[in-house]
Design a protein around this motif. Structure first.
Motif, PDB file in Angstrom:
ATOM      1  N   PRO A 108       0.827  -1.201   0.000  1.00 26.02           N
ATOM      2  CA  PRO A 108       0.000   0.000   0.000  1.00 26.02           C
ATOM      3  C   PRO A 108       0.863   1.254   0.000  1.00 26.02           C
ATOM      4  CG  PRO A 108       0.250  -0.780   2.235  1.00 26.02           C
ATOM      5  CD  PRO A 108       1.068  -1.705   1.362  1.00 26.02           C
ATOM      6  N   LYS A 109       0.248   2.380  -0.295  1.00 22.10           N
ATOM      7  CA  LYS A 109       0.913   3.667  -0.110  1.00 22.10           C
ATOM      8  C   LYS A 109       0.960   3.957   1.384  1.00 22.10           C
ATOM      9  CE  LYS A 109       0.648   8.496  -1.615  1.00 22.10           C
ATOM     10  NZ  LYS A 109      -0.161   9.476  -2.385  1.00 22.10           N
ATOM     11  N   ARG A 110       2.138   4.251   1.903  1.00 29.27           N
ATOM     12  CA  ARG A 110       2.344   4.337   3.345  1.00 29.27           C
ATOM     13  C   ARG A 110       1.341   5.247   4.039  1.00 29.27           C
ATOM     14  NH1 ARG A 110       5.188   7.036   7.540  1.00 29.27           N
ATOM     15  NH2 ARG A 110       6.308   5.583   8.917  1.00 29.27           N
ATOM     16  N   ASN A 111       1.080   6.399   3.494  1.00 32.32           N
ATOM     17  CA  ASN A 111       0.189   7.365   4.139  1.00 32.32           C
ATOM     18  C   ASN A 111      -1.214   7.354   3.540  1.00 32.32           C
ATOM     19  OD1 ASN A 111       2.290   8.336   5.804  1.00 32.32           O
ATOM     20  ND2 ASN A 111       3.056   9.604   4.127  1.00 32.32           N
TER      21      ASN A 111
ATOM     22  N   SER B  93       3.178   0.745  12.965  1.00 29.51           N
ATOM     23  CA  SER B  93       1.769   1.142  13.004  1.00 29.51           C
ATOM     24  C   SER B  93       1.268   1.579  11.626  1.00 29.51           C
ATOM     25  CB  SER B  93       1.551   2.255  14.030  1.00 29.51           C
ATOM     26  OG  SER B  93       2.378   3.358  13.762  1.00 29.51           O
ATOM     27  N   PHE B  94       2.033   1.258  10.568  1.00 28.77           N
ATOM     28  CA  PHE B  94       1.612   1.486   9.188  1.00 28.77           C
ATOM     29  C   PHE B  94       1.567   0.129   8.477  1.00 28.77           C
ATOM     30  CE2 PHE B  94       3.252   5.514  10.543  1.00 28.77           C
ATOM     31  CZ  PHE B  94       2.579   6.492   9.820  1.00 28.77           C
ATOM     32  N   LEU B  95       0.862   0.053   7.378  1.00 27.87           N
ATOM     33  CA  LEU B  95       0.762  -1.199   6.638  1.00 27.87           C
ATOM     34  C   LEU B  95       1.915  -1.369   5.656  1.00 27.87           C
ATOM     35  CD1 LEU B  95      -3.045  -1.521   5.734  1.00 27.87           C
ATOM     36  CD2 LEU B  95      -1.787  -2.630   7.602  1.00 27.87           C
ATOM     37  N   GLY B  96       2.315  -2.641   5.467  1.00 24.68           N
ATOM     38  CA  GLY B  96       3.362  -2.952   4.513  1.00 24.68           C
ATOM     39  C   GLY B  96       2.947  -3.954   3.451  1.00 24.68           C
TER      40      GLY B  96
ATOM     41  N   HIS C 287      -5.630 -10.788   3.799  1.00 22.84           N
ATOM     42  CA  HIS C 287      -4.921 -10.272   4.966  1.00 22.84           C
ATOM     43  C   HIS C 287      -4.138  -9.013   4.616  1.00 22.84           C
ATOM     44  CE1 HIS C 287      -2.286 -13.308   3.042  1.00 22.84           C
ATOM     45  NE2 HIS C 287      -1.289 -12.496   3.355  1.00 22.84           N
ATOM     46  N   LEU C 288      -3.735  -8.351   5.678  1.00 22.46           N
ATOM     47  CA  LEU C 288      -2.871  -7.180   5.606  1.00 22.46           C
ATOM     48  C   LEU C 288      -1.666  -7.457   6.485  1.00 22.46           C
ATOM     49  CD1 LEU C 288      -5.660  -4.485   6.196  1.00 22.46           C
ATOM     50  CD2 LEU C 288      -4.750  -5.230   3.980  1.00 22.46           C
ATOM     51  N   ALA C 289      -0.632  -6.663   6.355  1.00 21.01           N
ATOM     52  CA  ALA C 289       0.527  -6.824   7.234  1.00 21.01           C
ATOM     53  C   ALA C 289       0.938  -5.471   7.777  1.00 21.01           C
ATOM     54  CB  ALA C 289       1.705  -7.464   6.499  1.00 21.01           C
ATOM     55  N   LEU C 290       1.165  -5.442   9.076  1.00 17.25           N
ATOM     56  CA  LEU C 290       1.745  -4.275   9.720  1.00 17.25           C
ATOM     57  C   LEU C 290       3.261  -4.314   9.545  1.00 17.25           C
ATOM     58  CD1 LEU C 290      -0.347  -4.448  12.994  1.00 17.25           C
ATOM     59  CD2 LEU C 290      -0.431  -2.547  11.373  1.00 17.25           C
ATOM     60  N   GLY C 291       3.858  -3.166   9.235  1.00 15.92           N
ATOM     61  CA  GLY C 291       5.315  -3.109   9.202  1.00 15.92           C
ATOM     62  C   GLY C 291       5.901  -3.028   7.803  1.00 15.92           C
ATOM     63  N   LYS C 292       7.044  -3.637   7.662  1.00 14.88           N
ATOM     64  CA  LYS C 292       7.872  -3.482   6.461  1.00 14.88           C
ATOM     65  C   LYS C 292       7.193  -4.015   5.208  1.00 14.88           C
ATOM     66  CE  LYS C 292      12.546  -4.443   4.706  1.00 14.88           C
ATOM     67  NZ  LYS C 292      12.806  -3.042   4.322  1.00 14.88           N
ATOM     68  N   ALA C 293       7.321  -3.260   4.124  1.00 12.75           N
ATOM     69  CA  ALA C 293       6.814  -3.678   2.818  1.00 12.75           C
ATOM     70  C   ALA C 293       7.908  -4.389   2.032  1.00 12.75           C
ATOM     71  CB  ALA C 293       6.326  -2.455   2.041  1.00 12.75           C
TER      72      ALA C 293
END
Length: 410
Positions: free
Chosen positions: A255-258, A312-315, A345-351
């Motif tokens: 995703p786009k970080r912000n 606390s952002f998605l990766g 699913h989604l993932a928190l942290g590093k992309a």
């Protein structure tokens, strides 16, 4: 365990999972309870011409004792020899296999701050090694085999032996290993099916995804320019095709970080640091988690989100059809490798840098400029439901229903 099936599974991991090449080193990270499978992997690896096979053994009971009784300062230290072990093998082009078979309740009685501190310390020490894997500079694969503690959690009403046998049967089914079928050929066909889905998504160049489910999920996720959908298999820097997860049913991008806004509810427990986080929600504003709640394990969720700024952002954004074989089994595995392949699913942290054009050759700063999140952690959590809808919007304003009632529409 049927030894012929064990050998078939090992061959699949070596020949498709990491796709080990002649004269290539192999590193296996494994619980000591999985020694029989490690031996099968090593035998197969040498059969295809491995340079050498090194094993990093993990003793969960010993780890539990350490977290329980060691001085707190110890969790701020990471042995130089262990960092050198991974960095040296990675620099020499080794392939890496990790066997994920943890006891889901292992650290239920451990102070979560100790677990977080140890995780942060390891993350910082192994940052270069993990960056190599996430950029596919080395081939790698995560697989599972049963342990008694894990099997007891999945099948609590069976004897230990029966639980292990049942878990073996489910794992082999999920990875398409059977007495009748050629597992390697079955996997190549499965990879082609997933790559057809990624081709559809990449051709649309969506700028936003909108998730909605009856759990209360109402989430909008912007996708950065140049994002790439991947799935089934990937290519290493050397051009070797490999499957990073066995099993896998997902297609994924970053995703786009912000650019994440709204609320999302987890549909399955998250197994994190030897603990379970259940029935939780996250609210995002401009990419960041601004509110969270959990019916169980909220303190562990708090520790995860506080690991560093990027936690606390998605990766990762991953799509998995509800009618996938693992989902249809109806089993909660308490193991992210399996549960994430039963659910969107989604993932928190590093992309993954490989999910944006030329990302594998970008610096950390350049990735940031392209909206790619960075963190010491990468933790998947499941959000898929039988009624989940995912709608994509293109740059021209075209709206396309990607998933309806939990499944792809194409």
């Amino acid at each position: 365990m049927n030894q012929d099936l064990l050998k078939k599974y090992a061959a699949l991991v070596i020949r498709v999972g990491v796709n080990l090449q002649h004269n290539q080193p192999l590193v296996i990270h494994a619980p000591i309870d999985c020694a029989d499978f490690v031996h099968a992997l090593a035998s197969e690896a040498y059969d295809v011409g491995a340079y050498d096979v090194a094993v990093n053994w993990n003793d969960e009971e010993l780890s539990h004792i350490r977290f329980q009784k060691a001085a707190s300062e110890r969790f701020k230290e990471f042995p130089a020899w262990r960092k050198d072990f991974y960095d040296d093998h990675a620099a020499r082009g080794a392939a890496f296999i990790s066997i994920a078979a943890s006891d889901p309740d292992l650290y239920a009685d451990i102070d979560p701050k100790r677990l977080t501190e140890a995780s942060q310390t390891a993350g910082k020490a192994l940052m270069d090694y993990r960056a190599r894997l996430m950029s596919n500079k080395n081939t790698w694969c995560v697989v599972s085999v049963p342990t008694t503690a894990w099997a007891r959690k999945v099948f609590p009403h069976r004897s230990d032996d029966d639980a292990v046998q049942c878990l073996w049967a489910e794992i082999l089914h999920a990875v398409r290993v059977s007495e009748e079928e050629d597992a390697v050929s079955a996997w190549h066909a499965h990879i082609k099916r997933l790559q057809k889905i990624t081709a559809f998504l990449n051709n649309r160049s969506f700028v936003e995804l909108h998730y909605h489910s009856s759990l209360g999920t109402d989430l909008r996720i912007e996708l950065p320019k140049g994002h790439i959908w991947m799935g089934g298999a990937e290519k290493s820097a050397e051009g070797t095709l490999f499957a990073a997860n066995l099993p896998t049913e997902e297609v994924y991008t970053l995703p786009k970080r912000n650019g994440v806004n709204g609320i999302v509810f987890a549909s399955k427990p998250l197994h994190y640091n030897g603990n379970l986080i259940r029935d939780f929600m996250l609210r995002f504003h401009e990419g960041k988690v601004v509110e969270y709640k959990a019916a169980h394990g909220e303190n562990h969720l708090k520790e995860l989100l506080g690991t560093d700024e990027g936690a606390s952002f998605l990766g990762e954004v991953a799509l998995v059809p509800h009618d996938s074989p693992i989902s249809q089994s109806g089993i909660l595995f308490y193991n992210t490798l399996f549960d994430e392949n039963a659910s969107c699913h989604l993932a928190l942290g590093k992309a993954y840098p490989t999910c944006i054009e030329n990302g594998e050759s970008m610096t950390k700063e350049e990735l940031c400029q392209h909206g790619v999140n960075h963190s010491l952690v990468h933790e998947d959590f499941m959000i898929g439901t039988p009624d989940l809808s995912v709608v994509g919007r293109t740059d021209s304003g075209e709206v396309v229903t990607i998933m309806e009632n939990g499944n792809f529409t194409f």
